[in-house]
Design a protein around this motif. Sequence first.
Motif, PDB file in Angstrom:
ATOM      1  N   GLU A   1       0.833  -1.203   0.000  1.00  0.00           N
ATOM      2  CA  GLU A   1       0.000   0.000   0.000  1.00  0.00           C
ATOM      3  C   GLU A   1       0.870   1.257   0.000  1.00  0.00           C
ATOM      4  O   GLU A   1       0.555   2.243  -0.669  1.00  0.00           O
ATOM      5  CB  GLU A   1      -0.936  -0.002   1.205  1.00  0.00           C
TER       6      GLU A   1
ATOM      7  N   ARG B   1      -8.757  -8.560   2.355  1.00  0.00           N
ATOM      8  CA  ARG B   1      -8.061  -7.320   1.994  1.00  0.00           C
ATOM      9  C   ARG B   1      -8.423  -6.853   0.587  1.00  0.00           C
ATOM     10  O   ARG B   1      -8.663  -5.660   0.348  1.00  0.00           O
ATOM     11  CB  ARG B   1      -6.551  -7.525   2.101  1.00  0.00           C
TER      12      ARG B   1
ATOM     13  N   GLU C   1      -9.894  -3.085  -0.997  1.00  0.00           N
ATOM     14  CA  GLU C   1      -8.899  -2.212  -1.610  1.00  0.00           C
ATOM     15  C   GLU C   1      -9.014  -2.291  -3.128  1.00  0.00           C
ATOM     16  O   GLU C   1      -8.820  -3.362  -3.713  1.00  0.00           O
ATOM     17  CB  GLU C   1      -7.485  -2.611  -1.177  1.00  0.00           C
TER      18      GLU C   1
END
Length: 249
Positions: A37, A67, A71
């Motif tokens: 990230e 996750r 995202e």
Amino acid sequence: MFWSNTGEISPMDNTFTVIVPVYNEEESLPAFFEAIEQFLGTSPVPTQVLFINDGSSDESPALLRQRCDTEPHLHYLTLDRNYGLSTAIKAGIDNCNTSLVGYIDADLQTKPEDFLLYFEYFPDYDMVNGIRAKRKDSLIKKLSSKFANSYRRLMINDGISDTCCPLKIIKTDYARQMPFFTGMHRFIPALVQLQGGRVREIPVSHYPRLAGTSKYHLLNRLVGPFFDTLAFRWMRSRYISYGIADRSR
């Protein structure tokens, strides 16, 4: 998202997919998510991450689903069983549709931030490969890797210092044309050179594995490369390559 193998989305210029093979890395993934990230926030080109779950039997699939569902730049594919690293990399290349494709392991022995060093070498080079400086591995792992690299250079003379460094970026056109076979991941720079591509090596940082366990041991680090190098020599001697001098309108 801009990766797809359906043909419905045209390749975009100056885009990048990071392939991350995952096999039983539940202990490493939380820290890797944070590191990737941070890289996404600094990447100079639009970037997506494609995790390839290579038949993990631990909690890695659940962590990836959790996750990636939250995202927008993270995606995953789950293979129906464990096939090995070469197949996982091929699956990633087959399922991306960007101008550049990269590869990194999930164990954080190399860091995504070092990808930032690579972009200046495109488009002049067709692949950039890392050289792990000051490796933080066990003595046995260092010696076996040194032996395998020396044997490979002797047998195929590819001039590559650290062919298995898990930090690479390749022009996707070259990646898609690589002939794939089990153990292919050990010869990615040589396979790009086989197509007439230019490969650049640059030093990258290397770190101790902080979590999880290595999937490689002395036997598969020596026996596998020995036979795979013989297979590569055989394949290279029969590789079809040609140029066109003239054609009709």
